[in-house]
Write an enzyme that holds these catalytic residues in place. Structure first.
Site, PDB file in Angstrom:
ATOM      1  CD  GLU A  35      -2.817   1.077   2.552  1.00  0.00           C
ATOM      2  OE1 GLU A  35      -2.803   0.004   3.348  1.00  0.00           O
ATOM      3  OE2 GLU A  35      -3.677   1.873   2.551  1.00  0.00           O
ATOM      4  NE  ARG A 261       2.284  -8.591  10.207  1.00  0.00           N
ATOM      5  CZ  ARG A 261       2.455  -7.396   9.415  1.00  0.00           C
ATOM      6  NH1 ARG A 261       3.251  -6.364   9.463  1.00  0.00           N
ATOM      7  NH2 ARG A 261       1.384  -7.133   8.373  1.00  0.00           N
ATOM      8  CE  LYS A 271       2.701   0.120   4.941  1.00  0.00           C
ATOM      9  NZ  LYS A 271       2.444   0.210   3.555  1.00  0.00           N
TER      10      LYS A 271
HETATM   11  P1  ATP Z   1       0.265  -1.465   7.166  1.00  0.00           P
HETATM   12  O1  ATP Z   1      -1.032  -2.227   7.558  1.00  0.00           O
HETATM   13  O2  ATP Z   1       0.835  -0.724   8.531  1.00  0.00           O
HETATM   14  O3  ATP Z   1      -0.272  -0.597   5.941  1.00  0.00           O
HETATM   15  P2  ATP Z   1       1.460  -3.651   6.167  1.00  0.00           P
HETATM   16  O4  ATP Z   1       2.651  -4.034   6.590  1.00  0.00           O
HETATM   17  O5  ATP Z   1       0.050  -4.429   5.867  1.00  0.00           O
HETATM   18  O6  ATP Z   1       1.195  -2.147   6.486  1.00  0.00           O
HETATM   19  P3  ATP Z   1       1.465  -3.217   3.201  1.00  0.00           P
HETATM   20  O7  ATP Z   1       1.914  -2.187   2.267  1.00  0.00           O
HETATM   21  O8  ATP Z   1       0.106  -3.668   2.860  1.00  0.00           O
HETATM   22  O9  ATP Z   1       2.084  -3.192   4.792  1.00  0.00           O
HETATM   23  O10 ATP Z   1       2.555  -4.743   2.841  1.00  0.00           O
HETATM   24  C1  ATP Z   1       2.747  -5.135   1.569  1.00  0.00           C
HETATM   25  C2  ATP Z   1       3.098  -6.435   1.669  1.00  0.00           C
HETATM   26  O11 ATP Z   1       4.009  -6.746   2.651  1.00  0.00           O
HETATM   27  C3  ATP Z   1       1.852  -7.364   2.377  1.00  0.00           C
HETATM   28  O12 ATP Z   1       1.650  -8.548   1.548  1.00  0.00           O
HETATM   29  C4  ATP Z   1       2.168  -7.689   3.553  1.00  0.00           C
HETATM   30  O13 ATP Z   1       1.801  -8.866   4.013  1.00  0.00           O
HETATM   31  C5  ATP Z   1       3.824  -7.824   3.564  1.00  0.00           C
HETATM   32  N1  ATP Z   1       4.377  -7.372   4.901  1.00  0.00           N
HETATM   33  C6  ATP Z   1       4.204  -6.099   5.647  1.00  0.00           C
HETATM   34  N2  ATP Z   1       4.865  -6.274   6.737  1.00  0.00           N
HETATM   35  C7  ATP Z   1       5.632  -7.395   6.619  1.00  0.00           C
HETATM   36  C8  ATP Z   1       6.408  -7.903   7.655  1.00  0.00           C
HETATM   37  N3  ATP Z   1       6.711  -7.236   8.781  1.00  0.00           N
HETATM   38  N4  ATP Z   1       6.912  -9.190   7.399  1.00  0.00           N
HETATM   39  C9  ATP Z   1       6.394  -9.862   6.279  1.00  0.00           C
HETATM   40  N5  ATP Z   1       5.814  -9.193   5.402  1.00  0.00           N
HETATM   41  C10 ATP Z   1       5.303  -7.951   5.527  1.00  0.00           C
HETATM   42 MG    MG Z   2      -1.512  -3.718   4.478  1.00  0.00          MG
END
Ligand code: ATP
Ligand code: MG
Length: 560
Positions: A35, A261, A271
């Site tokens: 995102e 994660r 984030k």
């Molecule tokens: P937020 O919910 O804070 O916006 P998010 O971690 O869901 O953040 P995204 O941009 O949606 O962020 O994440 C993109 C991809 O990266 C998704 O498939 C998510 O599952 C993966 N991802 C995010 N954080 C992690 C993490 N700590 N470890 C592994 N994969 C991650």
């Molecule tokens: Mg997300």
């Protein structure tokens, strides 16, 4: 794929299974779906390495897809930084860069289809009412009074929502799933809401936006994704992921697979919180070298290889755990040990006058650039009457086992001679400001006499040609291992006040003058350092990537 070299894990097992049964004609297409509401962090790096890595190993494809269904938090700056970071990590999406917003029309049409088939309805309940009616997992929820409104009515209202006839929050579109499901996600989730906000790509064309649970499976399906890898918190969303695809009669459905994660100790990964640190100026920006962001790690001196290796070492698991940051540090040391040229630099200089060395003489000594890679060759080091050593390498009153310089004692200057400390000069406050030493000309490094043993060897630079630089030492961003754990305390109160130490009087070998931003070195005995992009002709700034002490390697050897 070479079975012997690649890790096996449950994700690869699922994929192997699907290939065997010829699902998707044996194809493998994954995606990385960030995102664009912040910069990528090391957790994302794990997901990137996993998705792109699997595509490479199975001769498949991995798409980059911006999940930009939420118009208010997303910015072009983030999109650009994400592209840069994924490329820097060494991955390529060719021409397959997509946006969920590219599918807004299709998503809308599918929603209309759901309404027509009696599988979605427009609800006028407020957010609170929807929440209350949803109930608790152990009891059935209450159906919305609008759940059974005629299909025609929902169609008309949904069109009106799209045309901007209603204010934010007046209506939502909900999927008609099951208000009795023990899985709360299945209790008629909202799939569209009205939001009169400008979108970074579609402008004001849309004023209704789809929810993640609805947009994601369909976006995956549109792109022909075969395996949709996501983090564990989406496990309970899997039934709704499948529900939309099944109820829309879509063939060749992608399979959602969840993995744990990545969390690292002494830092945070949310984030939202990282943005708070940036906006509150607790750090110097998203790419502050203390941040767990990919851009921060890059600026700190991490290499793409080290991050990819780290991701591989962490592996994929089915249970959340906190990874020790020492493992990340171990990965960069392992990489830089092989390729970073060694140089001598003194962070806190103490002047040493070699009284028996001729006043105007300088001589060239030879030093090996990298003992781990002899093809890196040697370089000339100038030696002269005045040199600088590290203040810490001299102790007037030495602690037990101190092997370096003491009054009357001897030490070897690396690549040079053995010196002996004859006299300690102090200022009026009693601080040591200068040492008067004598050198033993018979002990030149590489000569027969160099075999003479002394207890310690220390690094130095020559006053005749050393150049001044600024060095930034970084420590952990947080004081505690898990800054998210303490719900009582604001995470910002747990920031380490000493996470950055700027040293202005450091001295380094002159060869460094031509170094470019991003160049990496091992400062002998001190650690790995990299030239900061701030550097210019007037001032060289180095960031300490990591010290030499490898706590992870120690743990590994202990466990062997
Ligand atoms: P937020 O919910 O804070 O916006 P998010 O971690 O869901 O953040 P995204 O941009 O949606 O962020 O994440 C993109 C991809 O990266 C998704 O498939 C998510 O599952 C993966 N991802 C995010 N954080 C992690 C993490 N700590 N470890 C592994 N994969 C991650
Ligand atoms: Mg997300």
């Amino acid at each position: 794929m070479d079975e012997n070299t690649k890790p096996t894990n449950f994700i690869r097992d699922f994929i192997d299974e699907d290939i065997k049964s010829n699902k998707h004609n044996g194809k493998v297409i994954t995606r990385f779906p960030p995102e664009p509401n912040g910069y990528l962090h090391i957790g994302h790096a794990k997901s990137i390495c996993l998705n792109f890595g699997i595509a490479i190993d199975y001769h498949g494809l991995c798409n980059l897809r911006f999940d930009d269904t939420n118009p208010t938090k997303e910015e072009v700056e983030y999109v650009e930084s994400i592209e840069e970071d994924v490329r820097w990590l060494g991955f390529d999406w060719d021409d397959r860069m997509y946006y969920a917003s590219d599918y807004f029309q299709k998503l809308y049409d599918f929603a209309v289809q759901l309404i027509k088939e009696g599988k979605a309805y427009v609800d006028a309940s407020t957010t609170e009412e929807i929440k209350d009616h949803r109930g608790v997992p152990t009891e059935a929820g209450t159906e919305s009074p609008y759940r059974n409104r005629p299909i025609e009515e929902s169609l008309e209202l949904f069109e009106g929502m799209k045309d901007g006839k209603y204010e934010d929050g007046k209506y939502v579109l909900r999927a008609k799933v099951d208000m009795n499901s023990p899985n709360m996600i299945m209790r008629d989730p909202v799939i569209y809401r009205i939001k009169k906000a400008e979108h970074h790509r579609t402008g004001n064309k849309w004023c209704i936006y789809p929810m993640y649970d609805y947009a994601h499976p369909i976006s995956d399906w549109i792109e022909g994704i075969t395996h949709s890898l996501c983090t564990l918190e989406f496990e309970i969303h899997r039934p709704i992921y499948d529900w939309f695809l099944i109820e829309l009669h879509l063939e060749n459905r992608p399979r959602q697979i969840e993995f744990a994660r990545l969390s690292l100790n002494y830092t945070i990964m949310s984030k939202r919180k990282l943005l708070e640190l940036v906006e509150g100026k607790y750090v110097a920006g998203w790419d502050d070298p203390r941040m767990p962001t990919i851009s921060g790690l890059r600026r700190r001196g991490y290499t793409p290889e080290s991050i990819r290796n780290f991701a591989e070492k962490v592996g994929v698991a089915k249970r959340d755990a906190i990874t020790d940051v020492a493992l990340l540090e171990h990965s960069i040391r392992e990489d830089l040990n092989k390729r970073a040229p060694r140089v001598m630099a003194v962070l806190n200089p103490l002047k040493v006058i070699i009284t028996n060395y001729p006043d105007d003489k300088t001589e060239d000594l030879e030093a090996i650039n990298n003992p781990e890679d002899l093809s890196a060759g040697t370089r000339k080091l100038e030696f002269s009457k005045v040199v600088y050593i590290e203040q810490d390498d001299f102790k007037e009153i030495p602690p037990p086992k101190f092997k370096r310089l003491i009054p009357g004692g001897e030490v070897r200057l690396k690549n040079a001679y053995i010196i002996k400390c004859d006299e300690v000069i102090k200022n009026e406050n009693g601080d040591v400001i200068e040492l008067h030493c004598t050198f033993d000309p018979e002990t030149k490094s590489g000569s027969e006499g160099s075999k003479r043993k002394v207890k310690g060897t220390i690094h130095w630079v020559s006053a005749s040609n050393a150049i001044k630089m600024e060095v930034r030492l970084y420590d952990r961003l947080f004081l505690v291992e898990n800054p998210d754990a303490d719900a009582e305390k604001d995470f910002k109160e747990l920031l380490n006040p000493h996470s950055l130490d700027i040293l202005n009087e450091c001295l380094i070998e002159p060869g460094i003058a031509n170094a470019k931003p991003g160049d990496k070195f091992q400062f002998e005995r001190l650690g790995y350092f990299c030239v900061d992009p701030l550097s210019n002709d007037e001032k060289i700034v180095f960031n300490r990537t990591v010290s030499l002490r490898d706590t992870w390697a120690k743990i590994e050897t202990k466990n062997k």
